[in-house]
Enzyme design. Structure first.
Site, PDB file in Angstrom:
ATOM      1  N   ASP A 293       0.850  -1.181   0.000  1.00 36.14           N
ATOM      2  CA  ASP A 293       0.000   0.000   0.000  1.00 36.14           C
ATOM      3  C   ASP A 293       0.894   1.243   0.000  1.00 36.14           C
ATOM      4  O   ASP A 293       1.923   1.288   0.689  1.00 36.14           O
ATOM      5  CB  ASP A 293      -0.892  -0.017   1.246  1.00 36.14           C
ATOM      6  CG  ASP A 293      -1.861   1.132   1.238  1.00 36.14           C
ATOM      7  OD1 ASP A 293      -2.971   0.954   0.735  1.00 36.14           O
ATOM      8  OD2 ASP A 293      -1.503   2.222   1.722  1.00 36.14           O
TER       9      ASP A 293
ATOM     10  N   GLU B  17      -5.123   2.419  -3.556  1.00 37.86           N
ATOM     11  CA  GLU B  17      -3.657   2.433  -3.606  1.00 37.86           C
ATOM     12  C   GLU B  17      -3.061   1.117  -3.130  1.00 37.86           C
ATOM     13  O   GLU B  17      -1.866   1.042  -2.850  1.00 37.86           O
ATOM     14  CB  GLU B  17      -3.114   3.595  -2.767  1.00 37.86           C
ATOM     15  CG  GLU B  17      -3.421   3.508  -1.259  1.00 37.86           C
ATOM     16  CD  GLU B  17      -4.731   4.196  -0.906  1.00 37.86           C
ATOM     17  OE1 GLU B  17      -4.901   4.615   0.237  1.00 37.86           O
ATOM     18  OE2 GLU B  17      -5.603   4.320  -1.797  1.00 37.86           O
TER      19      GLU B  17
END
Length: 654
Positions: A530, A573
């Site tokens: 991430d 993300e």
């Protein structure tokens, strides 16, 4: 004269061949229809699979999102509890400072409606906003449970009708202790149930699809039915019989079809997931109308193509039969002519003149060396004159090369073979001088003599050419449809921004890869990563720069992935990498090396370098388990451990 038994044998063979060809055409029609049926059945099954995958992915995503929200709320309660303990250690609680602290906690959590705290008597005395009247919650079951248990260090959750705001609230409660461990009150925070249900609308499902959030006891917390009435009774524990059976067989999560037992009568494909830590259940129901609409379109195209094929094949068979029967009739006519010729010249002449086909009798012309160099036209019937436009006086008694004004007589080599060998033949030829196509039957009554029967097939050849062109067009259209299907499938399985595989592809690929790893006994590592502080990039530079950061990270992942690795954008993300034949330690070194490269390679925004870092977690088969959902959860937990430990690092699942 040709033996009659030979002629009958050839006629019989033609009929056998005709029947074989008809059977072949029928078999082809049945085969194409069967293949189309099975293709439609396969596509229908794929539509069902896609619907099930959609519900599982949505249930997993929503369950994770709600789990993160609850976790962050619990952290806010713990922070408040710690601040309460800190102020107690100074000897006195500063109401103003504690209220300000709780207001800051509230502002950090957009989902929270309020955060409040009580004294040991249950009076609400601390809060994120100023209360004009005092409220007491000492009779609430959660207050009593925490008050009477001095060892309680748990997060209690309830859905109840709030006294302060008079609305249904999903409430979260923790105990407050005095310095000596005695009960000092509770701190609690709430999310309005109707706001929680409204937040589900961001998933943009089809009309009739549903999302339901239930507590650990199956009571409804929030419910959203897209495009329909969302009326429901909070805490209602009514569930469908299909849901009940699925819970019984798989309490932590499963996929099922609701059927007629659905609580609102709508048949959906459902997937539910129970959160291990907090016990709530997310149930997503999808009708699958979009996938089945695509299936119906493809099935209709296949049905139309089969229809065209059946019509074309039937027309071809009909014309073939018509031509074959005409051919057989011609042979029968020749046979009758031969018999009539043997019985009577007069009868032969009558039959010869009455034939509908053009007939001509010929004799070979040889040179001094005995080589056939031409043939003389001995006699023609009226149909020959009608077909060719050449009068009897113009052709009878003359050589073929003279009549047709050619150096070499037409079809001389074929005629010589029949006249010398005695075996009849037939062939199709285009007679350029007459601009016509003929089916020509050739037989030899005696040596150096032969008869020709002409059937004008000009119109049939034109039709066959037209049918062939139509079939070619159909084949081209079919190939275009297949190509379009492949392009659509590629779009379904790719993330449009980064070009990486999406979660739909990853869900199917991971199941296959794990099955292969189990079968061939090798390691499979999953890396969940991430971008750190990605929201800050979007807020500071805008979403266009945020997209460029995601694309840059995707390029790094592709550049450092092996051919056997599977890389996908997992959502937002978050990215997921599956590494076959990689132990946890090998995968750790691989992703940690990439992490350092990313940290040292800023994304340029004009002349401004934007530094990006990633946090990652690694979980592996067989070291951490043999179930995809469990491995994904462990990799996700390890990633959050990296974030908790300061970000820009990689953690191994324990």
């Amino acid at each position: 004269m040709m033996p009659l038994d030979n002629t009958n044998s050839r006629t019989s063979n033609l009929r056998v061949n005709r029947n074989i060809l008809l059977i072949a055409i029928v078999v082809a029609i049945i085969s194409v229809s069967g293949l189309t049926y099975f293709a439609a059945l396969y596509l229908y099954q794929q539509a069902q699979v896609q619907t099930e995958v959609t519900t599982r992915n949505l249930a997993r995503s929503i369950e994770q999102n709600i789990s993160e929200v609850v976790g962050s709320i619990d952290q806010a309660l713990l922070n408040t509890s710690d601040e309460f303990a800190r102020q107690q250690s100074t000897g006195k609680i500063n109401d103003h400072q504690l209220n300000l602290f709780m207001q800051r906690q509230l502002r950090r959590h957009e989902h929270l409606a309020y955060i409040l705290a009580t004294n040991e008597r249950g009076d609400v005395v601390y809060g994120s906003d100023v209360l004009t009247t005092r409220n007491n919650i000492a009779d609430r079951d959660y207050f009593i449970a925490l008050r009477d248990n001095s060892d309680a260090d748990v997060l209690l959750t309830r859905l109840l009708l709030g006294r302060i705001y008079k609305k249904w609230v999903w409430i979260f409660v923790r105990r407050l202790n005095k310095q000596d461990g005695r009960f000092a009150g509770v701190v609690f925070a709430g999310i309005f149930a109707d706001k929680l249900g409204e937040s589900f609308s961001k998933y943009q499902l089809d009309r009739g699809d549903s999302i339901v959030l239930r507590d650990a006891d199956l009571g409804i917390i929030a419910r959203q039915v897209f495009g329909r009435d969302n009326t429901f009774l909070p805490t209602d524990k009514t569930i469908s019989e299909a849901f009940r059976q699925a819970l019984k067989s798989s309490p932590m999560g499963a996929t099922y079809a609701s059927g007629a037992s659905s609580i609102d009568g709508v048949n959906r494909t459902h997937s539910f997931r129970r959160n291990e830590k907090y016990g709530f259940i997310v149930n997503v129901g999808v009708s699958g109308e979009h996938e089945f609409l695509q299936w119906r379109r493809l099935a209709l195209i296949g049905l139309v193509l089969v229809g065209f094929f059946v019509i074309a094949a039937s027309a071809f068979a009909w014309l073939l039969l018509r031509s074959w029967y005409a051919h057989e009739r011609n042979l029968d006519g020749v046979l009758v002519s031969q018999r009539a010729l043997a019985e009577s010249e007069e009868k032969f002449h009558s039959l010869f003149c009455s034939m509908s086909e053009g007939v001509a009798l010929h004799r070979l012309i040889r040179n001094l060396d005995g080589k056939a160099i031409d043939y003389e036209i001995i006699e023609v019937n009226p149909s020959f004159v009608a077909q060719t436009g050449l009068s009897r006086e113009l052709v009878v008694g003359k050589s073929a090369s003279q009549v047709y004004n050619l150096e070499v007589a037409p079809f001389l080599d074929k005629y010589v073979r029949v006249a010398e060998g005695g075996e009849a033949i037939q062939f199709e030829e285009c007679f350029e001088q007459l601009e016509k196509d003929f089916l020509i039957h050739v037989s030899s009554p005696k040596l150096d003599h032969f008869a020709t029967v002409f059937e004008d097939i000009t119109e049939r050849k034109k039709w066959q050419k037209s049918q062939s062109e139509n079939l070619q067009k159909l084949e081209l259209q079919y190939q275009q449809i297949v190509k379009l299907q492949e392009q659509l499938m590629l779009q379904v399985l790719r993330d449009p921004l980064t070009g990486l595989h999406n979660r739909r592809f990853m869900d199917e690929a991971l199941m296959k890869e794990l099955a292969r790893a189990k079968r061939e006994n090798y390691s499979l590592s999953l890396i969940m990563l991430d971008l750190d502080f990605f929201k800050r990039v979007n807020d500071t530079y805008g979403h266009a720069v945020g997209d460029q950061v995601l694309i840059t990270l995707s390029k790094h992942l592709r550049a450092h992935a092996r051919e056997s690795d599977i890389v996908c954008r997992y959502g937002g993300e978050e990215f997921l990498v599956a590494m076959p034949h990689m132990t946890p330690e090998q995968a750790f070194r691989k992703i940690d090396s990439l992490r350092q490269i990313i940290a040292q390679t800023p994304v340029m925004y004009g002349s401004i370098p934007i530094s990006i870092t990633i946090s990652a977690g690694v979980a592996s088969f067989p070291e951490n388990g043999d179930d995809i959902d469990a491995l994904l959860r462990l990799a996700d937990n390890a990633m959050y451990q990296s974030k908790h430990d300061g970000r820009n690092r990689v953690s191994l699942s324990k």
